[in-house]
Motif scaffolding. Structure first.
Motif, short mmCIF file in Angstrom:
data_model
loop_
_atom_site.label_atom_id
_atom_site.label_comp_id
_atom_site.label_asym_id
_atom_site.label_seq_id
_atom_site.Cartn_x
_atom_site.Cartn_y
_atom_site.Cartn_z
N UNK A 4 0.84 -1.21 0.00
CA UNK A 4 0.00 0.00 0.00
C UNK A 4 0.87 1.26 0.00
N UNK A 5 1.96 1.24 0.75
CA UNK A 5 2.88 2.39 0.77
C UNK A 5 3.52 2.60 -0.59
N UNK A 6 3.94 1.50 -1.21
CA UNK A 6 4.52 1.59 -2.56
C UNK A 6 3.50 2.14 -3.55
N UNK A 7 2.26 1.71 -3.41
CA UNK A 7 1.19 2.17 -4.30
C UNK A 7 0.93 3.66 -4.10
N UNK A 8 0.93 4.10 -2.84
CA UNK A 8 0.73 5.52 -2.55
C UNK A 8 1.88 6.34 -3.11
N UNK A 9 3.11 5.88 -2.94
CA UNK A 9 4.26 6.59 -3.51
C UNK A 9 4.13 6.71 -5.02
N UNK A 10 3.76 5.61 -5.68
CA UNK A 10 3.58 5.62 -7.13
C UNK A 10 2.51 6.65 -7.53
N UNK A 11 1.39 6.64 -6.81
CA UNK A 11 0.29 7.57 -7.13
C UNK A 11 0.73 9.02 -6.91
N UNK A 12 1.42 9.29 -5.82
CA UNK A 12 1.88 10.66 -5.57
C UNK A 12 2.86 11.12 -6.65
N UNK A 13 3.79 10.27 -7.01
CA UNK A 13 4.74 10.63 -8.08
C UNK A 13 4.00 10.84 -9.39
N UNK A 14 3.00 10.01 -9.66
CA UNK A 14 2.22 10.16 -10.88
C UNK A 14 1.46 11.48 -10.92
N UNK A 15 0.86 11.85 -9.79
CA UNK A 15 0.14 13.12 -9.73
C UNK A 15 1.09 14.31 -9.85
N UNK A 16 2.24 14.21 -9.20
CA UNK A 16 3.21 15.32 -9.28
C UNK A 16 3.88 15.39 -10.64
N UNK A 17 3.80 14.32 -11.41
CA UNK A 17 4.30 14.33 -12.79
C UNK A 17 3.54 15.38 -13.60
N UNK A 18 2.28 15.62 -13.24
CA UNK A 18 1.44 16.61 -13.93
C UNK A 18 1.80 18.04 -13.55
N UNK A 19 2.47 18.21 -12.43
CA UNK A 19 2.85 19.54 -11.98
C UNK A 19 2.84 19.63 -10.47
N UNK A 20 3.48 20.67 -9.93
CA UNK A 20 3.55 20.83 -8.48
C UNK A 20 2.17 20.96 -7.85
N UNK A 21 2.07 20.54 -6.60
CA UNK A 21 0.80 20.63 -5.87
C UNK A 21 1.09 20.65 -4.37
N UNK A 22 0.17 21.21 -3.62
CA UNK A 22 0.30 21.19 -2.16
C UNK A 22 -0.46 19.98 -1.60
N UNK A 23 -0.27 19.69 -0.35
CA UNK A 23 -0.83 18.49 0.27
C UNK A 23 -2.33 18.38 0.14
N UNK A 24 -3.05 19.50 0.37
CA UNK A 24 -4.51 19.47 0.27
C UNK A 24 -4.94 19.05 -1.13
N UNK A 25 -4.30 19.61 -2.14
CA UNK A 25 -4.65 19.30 -3.53
C UNK A 25 -4.33 17.84 -3.85
N UNK A 26 -3.20 17.35 -3.38
CA UNK A 26 -2.84 15.95 -3.62
C UNK A 26 -3.86 15.01 -2.97
N UNK A 27 -4.25 15.30 -1.74
CA UNK A 27 -5.24 14.46 -1.05
C UNK A 27 -6.56 14.48 -1.80
N UNK A 28 -6.99 15.66 -2.23
CA UNK A 28 -8.26 15.78 -2.96
C UNK A 28 -8.21 14.94 -4.23
#
Length: 192
Positions: A4-28
């Motif tokens: 699950x941690x690996x999956x979350x890391x993958x998802x976060x990196x994938x979302x940040x691939x689109x551009x910078x974001x703050x924590x609230x935006x990433x969670x949303x």
């Protein structure tokens, strides 16, 4: 590190691939788009971000942010996260993996969300692996239904049929995606 941690890391990196974001935006975005993280808490998100920072896969900066729901700045600083070159490499490496975790329920949905950045042959292997896994589940559902049919009341029987129908639909859907991928491996994906 857990799956699950690996999956979350993958998802976060994938979302940040689109551009910078703050924590609230990433969670949303994780809650809205990626079913595996619909109930993600900040108590899980921020340690994951800290781990990515420690490994040099993301960087952080401070920016003055707008108030929620408006374009007015508050003067309040927000931490903004951005993917690094090492993070892009780590994401690309993870996107190429076709292990069993890529076929599981949560893993498959997250991997599918980033198929736009996944090579065609990898997409095909993941889709075929998922279809095989779902076909196995369908056989199990059918075998259990046959074995227990006499003991089921009408409600349980209806629920069992619904599960079987849903699994059959997923097999058909996966078959359509596989066929489309084989016909047009350079296309950006199925049409909405």
């Amino acid at each position: 590190m857990s799956k699950r941690s690996e999956l979350l890391d993958f998802a976060l990196l994938g979302l940040l691939h689109d551009g910078p974001a703050h924590g609230y935006e990433l969670r949303r975005r994780l809650n809205e788009a990626l079913g595996a993280f619909r109930a993600l808490s900040y108590g899980t998100l921020y340690p994951a971000l800290a781990g990515l920072l420690d490994r040099g896969l993301i960087a952080q900066s401070t920016a003055v942010g707008p108030t929620s729901g408006s374009s007015r700045t508050t003067g309040r600083n927000r931490i903004v996260y951005a993917i690094t070159a090492a993070g892009k490499e780590a994401f690309d490496e993870a996107a190429r993996r076709t292990d069993a975790a890529a076929y599981e329920d949560d893993g498959f949905g997250v991997r599918l969300a980033f198929f736009g950045r996944t090579e065609s042959d990898v997409r095909l292997r993941i889709l075929e692996g998922r279809r095989s896994r779902v076909e196995e589940q369908l056989e199990t559902v059918r075998a259990n239904a046959t074995r227990n049919r006499e003991r089921m009341d009408s409600w349980t029987s209806a629920l069992q049929r619904h599960g079987e129908d849903s699994t059959e639909r997923e097999v058909r859907w996966l078959t359509e995606l596989i066929d489309a991928e084989r016909r047009h491996p350079t296309d950006p994906g199925p049409q909405p």
